[in-house]
Write a protein that holds these residues in place. Structure first.
Motif, PDB file in Angstrom:
ATOM      1  N   UNK A  13      37.964  41.143  33.193  1.00  0.00           N
ATOM      2  CA  UNK A  13      38.542  41.996  34.234  1.00  0.00           C
ATOM      3  C   UNK A  13      38.900  43.281  33.915  1.00  0.00           C
ATOM      4  N   UNK A  14      39.865  43.552  32.936  1.00  0.00           N
ATOM      5  CA  UNK A  14      40.053  44.986  32.464  1.00  0.00           C
ATOM      6  C   UNK A  14      38.930  45.646  32.330  1.00  0.00           C
ATOM      7  N   UNK A  15      38.227  45.278  31.206  1.00  0.00           N
ATOM      8  CA  UNK A  15      37.076  45.969  30.848  1.00  0.00           C
ATOM      9  C   UNK A  15      35.958  46.245  32.071  1.00  0.00           C
ATOM     10  N   UNK A  16      35.874  45.351  32.787  1.00  0.00           N
ATOM     11  CA  UNK A  16      34.909  45.393  33.980  1.00  0.00           C
ATOM     12  C   UNK A  16      35.395  46.547  34.783  1.00  0.00           C
ATOM     13  N   UNK A  17      36.764  46.484  35.240  1.00  0.00           N
ATOM     14  CA  UNK A  17      37.286  47.616  35.999  1.00  0.00           C
ATOM     15  C   UNK A  17      37.244  48.982  35.545  1.00  0.00           C
ATOM     16  N   UNK A  18      37.427  49.010  34.089  1.00  0.00           N
ATOM     17  CA  UNK A  18      37.368  50.164  33.323  1.00  0.00           C
ATOM     18  C   UNK A  18      36.025  51.100  33.436  1.00  0.00           C
ATOM     19  N   UNK A  19      34.968  50.189  33.580  1.00  0.00           N
ATOM     20  CA  UNK A  19      33.829  50.687  33.502  1.00  0.00           C
ATOM     21  C   UNK A  19      33.113  50.545  34.944  1.00  0.00           C
ATOM     22  N   UNK A  20      33.892  50.072  35.890  1.00  0.00           N
ATOM     23  CA  UNK A  20      33.522  50.112  37.217  1.00  0.00           C
ATOM     24  C   UNK A  20      32.239  49.150  37.542  1.00  0.00           C
ATOM     25  N   UNK A  21      32.283  47.954  36.863  1.00  0.00           N
ATOM     26  CA  UNK A  21      31.098  47.262  36.898  1.00  0.00           C
ATOM     27  C   UNK A  21      31.624  45.574  37.311  1.00  0.00           C
ATOM     28  N   UNK A  22      30.663  44.779  37.146  1.00  0.00           N
ATOM     29  CA  UNK A  22      31.061  43.329  37.207  1.00  0.00           C
ATOM     30  C   UNK A  22      31.346  42.595  36.324  1.00  0.00           C
ATOM     31  N   UNK A  23      31.917  41.613  36.337  1.00  0.00           N
ATOM     32  CA  UNK A  23      32.579  40.725  35.059  1.00  0.00           C
ATOM     33  C   UNK A  23      31.217  40.560  34.334  1.00  0.00           C
ATOM     34  N   UNK A  24      30.422  39.819  35.029  1.00  0.00           N
ATOM     35  CA  UNK A  24      28.974  39.524  34.282  1.00  0.00           C
ATOM     36  C   UNK A  24      28.440  40.609  33.693  1.00  0.00           C
ATOM     37  N   UNK A  25      28.146  41.654  34.313  1.00  0.00           N
ATOM     38  CA  UNK A  25      27.425  42.914  33.488  1.00  0.00           C
ATOM     39  C   UNK A  25      28.357  43.373  32.399  1.00  0.00           C
TER      40      UNK A  25
END
Length: 294
Positions: A13-25
């Motif tokens: 979740x933190x990585x996806x939020x940092x890059x503005x993308x979904x968890x799967x991406x």
């Protein structure tokens, strides 16, 4: 140890939020980075050594190696992936089945214009006799020992040397032709300049004592029915229904079309969309890579 998908997703979740993308991406992005690191390693052992990877098959082993194999093969235009039997313990299996051997390397500095087959034969014989002793002491039959010799060849004044096999009676013309063939394959050219054997390497080996022919041959009932079907994500943000198969129960030559996942007790094999896979008579799994789906 059981994997927990919900906890894995939460960790992303933190990585996806940092890059503005979904968890799967975000997870696919991490996989791309891992693939990129492995691709660099593959370039070092192919392109940088004059080897066209397109003419090779990719051998995938280890618990996780076969998860990345099709993606890597496609990056190099490799058409075939082979996941060997016992792939998850492939290195250990190699240790168990490898020849017991001793090797010794010594400088010799023999120039092609001062060639002496007798000097070469004497040097190889002296080293070989020395190397046979520990093998005989370990219980190996002296008559079964195999002696192999190789030289590190280079043109006079050249920095790098290439390994060339040396075979009795150590004829100069044969050595010259073999060196030039190896040099041309690796560097794209060969000349008639003088060359030298910088270093001599002798290896004495004994055949393995371990009989592995019957390993893993217990009869099991075969089936083409998936153990389960789950949603899986692939490149291009493709969410696809993906059947899972038990590798040990797949019949020989039954063809699986990707997407699919083949599992055994210790490893996971990902058959990406567009690829096909089958088991051969020796229980090795072959993947026909083909092109990625658009």
């Amino acid at each position: 140890m059981r994997l927990d998908i919900d906890k894995a997703a939460k960790a992303f979740e933190p990585l996806a939020a940092a890059f503005g993308t979904t968890i799967n991406d975000a997870a696919l992005g991490v996989r791309r980075v891992a693939n990129s690191n492995m691709a660099r390693a593959m370039r070092r052992v192919t392109v940088e050594h004059g080897v066209d990877a397109r003419s090779c098959a990719l051998l995938a082993f280890g618990g996780a190696g076969p998860m990345h194999a099709v993606s890597l093969a496609r990056e190099f235009d490799i058409r075939r992936v082979i996941v060997p039997r016992f792939s998850s313990a492939f290195s250990a299996f190699g240790c168990m089945t490898a020849d017991m051997s001793y090797a010794e390397q010594r400088p010799i500095h023999m120039n092609s214009r001062a060639w002496s087959a007798q000097r070469l034969a004497d040097a190889i014989a002296r080293i070989a006799e020395r190397l046979k002793e520990p093998l005989v002491s370990a219980g190996c039959d002296r008559r079964s020992l195999r002696v192999e010799a190789a030289g590190l060849f280079r043109y006079t004044g050249q920095s790098d040397a290439v390994e060339v096999a040396l075979v009795a009676p150590y004829d100069l013309q044969v050595a010259d032709a073999d060196f030039k063939a190896v040099h041309e394959r690796l560097y794209g050219f060969a000349t008639d300049e003088a060359w030298e054997i910088d270093t001599l390497r002798v290896t004495v080996s004994a055949p393995p004592k371990q009989d592995v022919s019957a390993l893993g041959t217990d009869a099991v009932e075969t089936t083409t029915v998936p153990t389960k079907v789950r949603k899986c994500w692939f490149e291009g943000s493709l969410e696809l229904d993906t059947p899972h198969f038990d590798r040990d129960r797949l019949p020989r030559d039954y063809r699986i079309s990707g997407p699919a996942i083949v599992e055994d007790a210790w490893s996971t094999i990902v058959i990406d969309p567009g690829a096909d896979a089958w088991i051969d008579e020796f229980a090795h799994l072959h993947i026909d890579v083909k092109a990625a789906q658009k």
